[in-house]
Write a protein that holds these residues in place. Structure first.
Motif, PDB file in Angstrom:
ATOM      1  N   HIS A   1       0.829   7.931   2.336  1.00 50.52           N
ATOM      2  CA  HIS A   1      -0.422   8.530   1.664  1.00 50.52           C
ATOM      3  C   HIS A   1       0.097   9.440   0.424  1.00 50.52           C
ATOM      4  CE1 HIS A   1      -3.996  11.104   1.354  1.00 50.52           C
ATOM      5  NE2 HIS A   1      -3.239  12.084   1.280  1.00 50.52           N
ATOM      6  N   TRP A   2       0.894  10.066   0.724  1.00 52.64           N
ATOM      7  CA  TRP A   2       1.596  11.233  -0.434  1.00 52.64           C
ATOM      8  C   TRP A   2       2.174  10.630  -1.455  1.00 52.64           C
ATOM      9  CZ3 TRP A   2      -0.998  15.204  -1.015  1.00 52.64           C
ATOM     10  CH2 TRP A   2      -1.633  15.929  -0.006  1.00 52.64           C
ATOM     11  N   LEU A   3       2.917   9.551  -1.308  1.00 55.16           N
ATOM     12  CA  LEU A   3       3.395   8.386  -2.440  1.00 55.16           C
ATOM     13  C   LEU A   3       2.221   8.074  -3.259  1.00 55.16           C
ATOM     14  CD1 LEU A   3       6.336   6.517  -0.730  1.00 55.16           C
ATOM     15  CD2 LEU A   3       6.429   8.000  -2.787  1.00 55.16           C
ATOM     16  N   THR A   4       1.258   7.428  -2.510  1.00 58.02           N
ATOM     17  CA  THR A   4       0.230   6.947  -3.430  1.00 58.02           C
ATOM     18  C   THR A   4      -0.459   8.078  -4.076  1.00 58.02           C
ATOM     19  OG1 THR A   4      -0.195   5.349  -1.657  1.00 58.02           O
ATOM     20  CG2 THR A   4      -1.914   5.827  -3.156  1.00 58.02           C
ATOM     21  N   ALA A   5      -0.821   8.999  -3.383  1.00 56.05           N
ATOM     22  CA  ALA A   5      -1.682  10.430  -4.073  1.00 56.05           C
ATOM     23  C   ALA A   5      -0.734  10.890  -5.435  1.00 56.05           C
ATOM     24  CB  ALA A   5      -1.740  11.499  -3.263  1.00 56.05           C
ATOM     25  N   ALA A   6       0.557  11.044  -5.161  1.00 56.50           N
ATOM     26  CA  ALA A   6       1.430  11.348  -6.568  1.00 56.50           C
ATOM     27  C   ALA A   6       1.392  10.327  -7.368  1.00 56.50           C
ATOM     28  CB  ALA A   6       2.824  11.649  -5.755  1.00 56.50           C
ATOM     29  N   THR A   7       1.432   8.930  -7.108  1.00 51.61           N
ATOM     30  CA  THR A   7       1.669   8.023  -8.098  1.00 51.61           C
ATOM     31  C   THR A   7       0.240   7.702  -8.786  1.00 51.61           C
ATOM     32  OG1 THR A   7       3.126   6.617  -6.784  1.00 51.61           O
ATOM     33  CG2 THR A   7       1.964   5.399  -8.412  1.00 51.61           C
ATOM     34  N   ILE A   8      -0.944   8.004  -8.431  1.00 49.91           N
ATOM     35  CA  ILE A   8      -2.155   8.027  -8.882  1.00 49.91           C
ATOM     36  C   ILE A   8      -2.341   9.343 -10.055  1.00 49.91           C
ATOM     37  CG2 ILE A   8      -4.924   8.369  -8.734  1.00 49.91           C
ATOM     38  CD1 ILE A   8      -4.382   6.618  -6.150  1.00 49.91           C
TER      39      ILE A   8
ATOM     40  N   LEU B   1       2.145   0.514  -7.687  1.00 49.78           N
ATOM     41  CA  LEU B   1       1.000   1.199  -6.970  1.00 49.78           C
ATOM     42  C   LEU B   1      -0.035   0.178  -6.314  1.00 49.78           C
ATOM     43  CD1 LEU B   1      -0.794   3.809  -6.072  1.00 49.78           C
ATOM     44  CD2 LEU B   1      -1.941   3.337  -8.368  1.00 49.78           C
ATOM     45  N   LEU B   2      -0.087  -0.962  -6.694  1.00 50.16           N
ATOM     46  CA  LEU B   2      -0.609  -2.131  -6.158  1.00 50.16           C
ATOM     47  C   LEU B   2       0.199  -2.528  -4.732  1.00 50.16           C
ATOM     48  CD1 LEU B   2      -2.840  -4.259  -5.768  1.00 50.16           C
ATOM     49  CD2 LEU B   2      -1.456  -5.790  -7.124  1.00 50.16           C
ATOM     50  N   ALA B   3       1.393  -2.687  -5.101  1.00 52.45           N
ATOM     51  CA  ALA B   3       2.516  -2.965  -3.749  1.00 52.45           C
ATOM     52  C   ALA B   3       2.402  -1.848  -2.766  1.00 52.45           C
ATOM     53  CB  ALA B   3       3.857  -3.248  -4.416  1.00 52.45           C
ATOM     54  N   LEU B   4       2.515  -0.722  -3.066  1.00 51.03           N
ATOM     55  CA  LEU B   4       2.282   0.720  -2.229  1.00 51.03           C
ATOM     56  C   LEU B   4       1.076   0.539  -1.519  1.00 51.03           C
ATOM     57  CD1 LEU B   4       3.576   3.056  -1.228  1.00 51.03           C
ATOM     58  CD2 LEU B   4       2.637   4.172  -3.263  1.00 51.03           C
ATOM     59  N   ALA B   5      -0.065   0.272  -2.334  1.00 49.09           N
ATOM     60  CA  ALA B   5      -1.340   0.117  -1.418  1.00 49.09           C
ATOM     61  C   ALA B   5      -1.394  -1.098  -0.412  1.00 49.09           C
ATOM     62  CB  ALA B   5      -2.393   0.042  -2.630  1.00 49.09           C
ATOM     63  N   ILE B   6      -1.039  -2.101  -0.995  1.00 49.44           N
ATOM     64  CA  ILE B   6      -0.912  -3.168   0.119  1.00 49.44           C
ATOM     65  C   ILE B   6      -0.275  -2.764   1.415  1.00 49.44           C
ATOM     66  CG2 ILE B   6      -0.323  -5.532   0.319  1.00 49.44           C
ATOM     67  CD1 ILE B   6      -1.271  -5.946  -2.515  1.00 49.44           C
ATOM     68  N   THR B   7       1.116  -2.303   1.072  1.00 47.72           N
ATOM     69  CA  THR B   7       2.003  -1.831   2.361  1.00 47.72           C
ATOM     70  C   THR B   7       1.188  -0.802   3.041  1.00 47.72           C
ATOM     71  OG1 THR B   7       3.817  -2.137   0.672  1.00 47.72           O
ATOM     72  CG2 THR B   7       3.991  -0.651   2.788  1.00 47.72           C
TER      73      THR B   7
ATOM     74  N   ARG C   1     -15.608   6.177   7.614  1.00 45.44           N
ATOM     75  CA  ARG C   1     -14.876   4.658   7.314  1.00 45.44           C
ATOM     76  C   ARG C   1     -15.686   3.934   6.148  1.00 45.44           C
ATOM     77  NH1 ARG C   1     -16.608   5.142  13.066  1.00 45.44           N
ATOM     78  NH2 ARG C   1     -14.821   5.652  14.277  1.00 45.44           N
ATOM     79  N   VAL C   2     -16.775   4.255   5.678  1.00 46.37           N
ATOM     80  CA  VAL C   2     -17.268   3.690   4.565  1.00 46.37           C
ATOM     81  C   VAL C   2     -16.441   4.142   3.388  1.00 46.37           C
ATOM     82  CG1 VAL C   2     -19.143   3.155   3.100  1.00 46.37           C
ATOM     83  CG2 VAL C   2     -19.369   2.940   5.367  1.00 46.37           C
ATOM     84  N   ILE C   3     -16.421   5.677   3.373  1.00 46.01           N
ATOM     85  CA  ILE C   3     -15.652   6.083   2.066  1.00 46.01           C
ATOM     86  C   ILE C   3     -14.143   5.765   2.075  1.00 46.01           C
ATOM     87  CG2 ILE C   3     -15.020   8.477   1.094  1.00 46.01           C
ATOM     88  CD1 ILE C   3     -18.073   7.501   0.402  1.00 46.01           C
ATOM     89  N   HIS C   4     -13.695   5.757   3.357  1.00 44.23           N
ATOM     90  CA  HIS C   4     -12.195   5.648   3.287  1.00 44.23           C
ATOM     91  C   HIS C   4     -11.782   4.152   2.812  1.00 44.23           C
ATOM     92  CE1 HIS C   4      -8.398   6.547   5.956  1.00 44.23           C
ATOM     93  NE2 HIS C   4      -8.338   6.467   4.434  1.00 44.23           N
ATOM     94  N   PHE C   5     -12.667   3.104   3.380  1.00 45.58           N
ATOM     95  CA  PHE C   5     -12.819   1.753   2.789  1.00 45.58           C
ATOM     96  C   PHE C   5     -13.028   1.822   1.233  1.00 45.58           C
ATOM     97  CE2 PHE C   5     -14.685  -2.089   1.573  1.00 45.58           C
ATOM     98  CZ  PHE C   5     -13.835  -3.281   1.865  1.00 45.58           C
ATOM     99  N   CYS C   6     -13.833   2.402   0.651  1.00 47.90           N
ATOM    100  CA  CYS C   6     -14.045   2.537  -0.701  1.00 47.90           C
ATOM    101  C   CYS C   6     -12.788   2.906  -1.645  1.00 47.90           C
ATOM    102  CB  CYS C   6     -15.191   3.088  -1.123  1.00 47.90           C
ATOM    103  SG  CYS C   6     -16.890   2.117  -0.654  1.00 47.90           S
ATOM    104  N   LEU C   7     -12.149   3.982  -0.955  1.00 45.36           N
ATOM    105  CA  LEU C   7     -10.982   4.528  -1.607  1.00 45.36           C
ATOM    106  C   LEU C   7      -9.939   3.630  -1.622  1.00 45.36           C
ATOM    107  CD1 LEU C   7     -10.904   8.183  -0.266  1.00 45.36           C
ATOM    108  CD2 LEU C   7     -11.430   7.459  -2.665  1.00 45.36           C
TER     109      LEU C   7
END
Length: 103
Positions: free
Chosen positions: A15-22, A56-62, A88-94
Protein backbone atom coordinates in the motif's frame (compact mmCIF):
# COMPACT_ATOMS: atom_id res chain seq x y z
CA UNK A 1 -9.32 -18.25 11.06
CA UNK A 2 -8.68 -15.55 13.63
CA UNK A 3 -10.36 -12.15 13.51
CA UNK A 4 -7.77 -9.68 12.18
CA UNK A 5 -7.55 -6.20 13.65
CA UNK A 6 -5.11 -4.78 11.09
CA UNK A 7 -3.92 -5.56 7.60
CA UNK A 8 -1.02 -8.00 7.18
CA UNK A 9 2.47 -6.53 6.76
CA UNK A 10 2.71 -7.40 3.05
CA UNK A 11 -0.49 -5.49 2.32
CA UNK A 12 0.67 -2.47 4.34
CA UNK A 13 4.06 -2.42 2.60
CA UNK A 14 2.57 -2.68 -0.90
CA UNK A 15 0.00 0.00 0.00
CA UNK A 16 2.64 2.53 1.04
CA UNK A 17 4.97 1.63 -1.85
CA UNK A 18 2.09 2.24 -4.25
CA UNK A 19 1.19 5.55 -2.58
CA UNK A 20 4.80 6.77 -2.60
CA UNK A 21 5.25 5.74 -6.24
CA UNK A 22 2.07 7.54 -7.32
CA UNK A 23 3.10 10.71 -5.48
CA UNK A 24 6.55 10.50 -7.07
CA UNK A 25 5.02 10.06 -10.51
CA UNK A 26 2.74 13.07 -10.00
CA UNK A 27 5.69 15.18 -8.87
CA UNK A 28 7.81 14.04 -11.81
CA UNK A 29 4.95 14.69 -14.23
CA UNK A 30 4.39 18.21 -12.93
CA UNK A 31 8.11 18.93 -13.14
CA UNK A 32 8.28 17.61 -16.71
CA UNK A 33 5.38 19.81 -17.81
CA UNK A 34 7.15 22.87 -16.39
CA UNK A 35 10.15 22.27 -18.65
CA UNK A 36 10.49 23.79 -22.09
CA UNK A 37 9.96 21.29 -24.93
CA UNK A 38 13.54 21.90 -26.13
CA UNK A 39 15.03 21.07 -22.71
CA UNK A 40 17.42 18.10 -23.06
CA UNK A 41 16.21 16.65 -19.73
CA UNK A 42 12.72 16.18 -21.18
CA UNK A 43 13.51 12.91 -22.99
CA UNK A 44 15.40 11.40 -20.06
CA UNK A 45 12.65 12.29 -17.63
CA UNK A 46 10.00 10.88 -19.97
CA UNK A 47 11.84 7.53 -20.11
CA UNK A 48 12.18 7.57 -16.32
CA UNK A 49 8.47 8.34 -15.98
CA UNK A 50 7.58 5.44 -18.29
CA UNK A 51 9.91 3.03 -16.48
CA UNK A 52 8.45 3.93 -13.10
CA UNK A 53 4.97 3.51 -14.60
CA UNK A 54 5.81 -0.06 -15.66
CA UNK A 55 7.11 -0.74 -12.12
CA UNK A 56 3.90 0.74 -10.70
CA UNK A 57 1.84 -1.57 -12.91
CA UNK A 58 3.81 -4.59 -11.67
CA UNK A 59 3.39 -3.39 -8.09
CA UNK A 60 -0.36 -2.93 -8.59
CA UNK A 61 -0.76 -6.42 -10.02
CA UNK A 62 1.26 -7.83 -7.13
CA UNK A 63 -0.88 -5.86 -4.70
CA UNK A 64 -4.10 -7.20 -6.22
CA UNK A 65 -2.76 -10.75 -6.09
CA UNK A 66 -1.81 -10.34 -2.41
CA UNK A 67 -5.21 -8.80 -1.64
CA UNK A 68 -7.06 -11.72 -3.21
CA UNK A 69 -4.93 -14.35 -1.45
CA UNK A 70 -4.49 -12.79 2.01
CA UNK A 71 -7.13 -12.51 4.73
CA UNK A 72 -7.79 -8.96 5.82
CA UNK A 73 -9.91 -7.30 8.51
CA UNK A 74 -13.64 -7.02 7.96
CA UNK A 75 -15.30 -3.64 7.78
CA UNK A 76 -16.73 -2.48 11.13
CA UNK A 77 -20.14 -3.93 11.99
CA UNK A 78 -21.58 -0.51 12.84
CA UNK A 79 -21.36 0.63 9.20
CA UNK A 80 -24.64 0.53 7.27
CA UNK A 81 -24.79 -1.95 4.40
CA UNK A 82 -24.80 0.82 1.77
CA UNK A 83 -21.54 2.24 3.17
CA UNK A 84 -19.91 -1.17 3.04
CA UNK A 85 -20.98 -1.61 -0.60
CA UNK A 86 -19.86 1.93 -1.44
CA UNK A 87 -16.49 1.27 0.20
CA UNK A 88 -15.98 -1.86 -1.90
CA UNK A 89 -16.97 -0.06 -5.12
CA UNK A 90 -14.60 2.85 -4.44
CA UNK A 91 -11.79 0.48 -3.49
CA UNK A 92 -12.32 -1.45 -6.75
CA UNK A 93 -12.30 1.83 -8.72
CA UNK A 94 -9.02 2.90 -7.10
CA UNK A 95 -7.40 -0.42 -8.04
CA UNK A 96 -8.77 -0.05 -11.55
CA UNK A 97 -7.27 3.44 -11.91
CA UNK A 98 -3.92 2.26 -10.54
CA UNK A 99 -3.82 -0.46 -13.23
CA UNK A 100 -5.24 1.60 -16.11
CA UNK A 101 -3.03 4.68 -15.70
CA UNK A 102 0.28 2.94 -16.50
CA UNK A 103 -1.31 1.17 -19.46
Amino acid sequence: MKNLTKYPLTMRITHWLTAATILGMLTLGWYMTSLDDSDPKQGTLMHLHQSIGVCLLALAITRIFIKLRTPHPDLPDHLPAWEKRFTRVIHFCLYLVIVIMPL
